[in-house]
Design an enzyme around this catalytic site. Structure first.
Site, PDB file in Angstrom:
ATOM      1  N   ASP A 117      33.694  43.533  43.639  1.00 27.61           N
ATOM      2  CA  ASP A 117      34.951  43.013  43.103  1.00 27.61           C
ATOM      3  C   ASP A 117      36.060  43.973  43.501  1.00 27.61           C
ATOM      4  O   ASP A 117      35.845  45.194  43.578  1.00 27.61           O
ATOM      5  CB  ASP A 117      34.889  42.900  41.582  1.00 27.61           C
ATOM      6  CG  ASP A 117      33.997  41.771  41.107  1.00 27.61           C
ATOM      7  OD1 ASP A 117      33.912  40.746  41.813  1.00 27.61           O
ATOM      8  OD2 ASP A 117      33.392  41.906  40.032  1.00 27.61           O
ATOM      9  N   ASP A 174      34.975  34.553  43.624  1.00 25.54           N
ATOM     10  CA  ASP A 174      35.287  34.201  42.239  1.00 25.54           C
ATOM     11  C   ASP A 174      36.510  33.296  42.167  1.00 25.54           C
ATOM     12  O   ASP A 174      36.553  32.352  41.372  1.00 25.54           O
ATOM     13  CB  ASP A 174      35.559  35.462  41.411  1.00 25.54           C
ATOM     14  CG  ASP A 174      34.359  36.388  41.320  1.00 25.54           C
ATOM     15  OD1 ASP A 174      33.219  35.907  41.446  1.00 25.54           O
ATOM     16  OD2 ASP A 174      34.580  37.596  41.114  1.00 25.54           O
TER      17      ASP A 174
END
Length: 174
Positions: free
Chosen positions: A132, A150
């Protein structure tokens, strides 16, 4: 072979009308994996770079699911999420492959979700965590970091929800 098995194999073959959507899913995967590779090679773990007053780049590793759900579960969650992503991706692919050409919003949503699921599946399978790097915040309140996969999943889910409430394409195709 049983009939259901032959039917399942036939449904795995992409229909001509779904090829553009599969290419979009592949583009999401390429953008996701490329951006994760770039960030991983240019930042050290935890390094934060302010891009805008409300947006940072930061290299983080998430061993859990959304919002780090089950991140500290001891390791079994890796294979659980790999299996879950594989099953979900097959279901989404089958759904996408059965859509009518007029169901463009649903196809767009499913392509974004499929690309995102496979992008994160790659990380989880090969690294044991998802990379991330996008961090949105207001003052010192941070939304959990995320990545392009995402974002694809989220935008696709919002489109599906919107379509289920306000869309008319399902009615036109019946």
């Amino acid at each position: 072979m049983p009939d259901w098995f032959n039917t399942a194999l036939v449904s795995l073959k992409p229909r001509r009308s779904s090829l553009i959507w599969l290419l979009l899913a592949a583009l999401v995967i390429l953008l996701d994996l490329g951006s994760k590779a770039w960030i991983s090679s240019h930042l050290f773990y935890g390094q934060r770079i302010e891009v805008l007053p409300v947006f940072d780049l930061v290299l983080l590793h998430n061993t859990g699911a959304a919002f780090s759900f089950l991140a500290n579960a001891g390791g079994w969650q890796r294979w659980f999420f790999v299996l879950l992503a594989l099953v979900a991706s097959l279901v989404i692919y089958g759904w996408l492959n059965r859509l009518q050409p007029s169901e463009k919003i649903t196809a767009l949503a499913l392509a974004l979700i499929l690309g995102g699921a496979l992008g994160n599946l790659h990380d989880r399978f090969f690294y044991g965590y998802v990379v991330d790097f996008l961090a949105v915040h207001w003052n010192q309140r941070y939304f959990p970091a995320f990545n392009i996969a995402d974002a694809g999943i989220t935008v696709g889910a919002v489109l599906l929800i919107w379509q289920s409430f306000f869309g008319k394409e399902a009615q036109r195709s019946n």
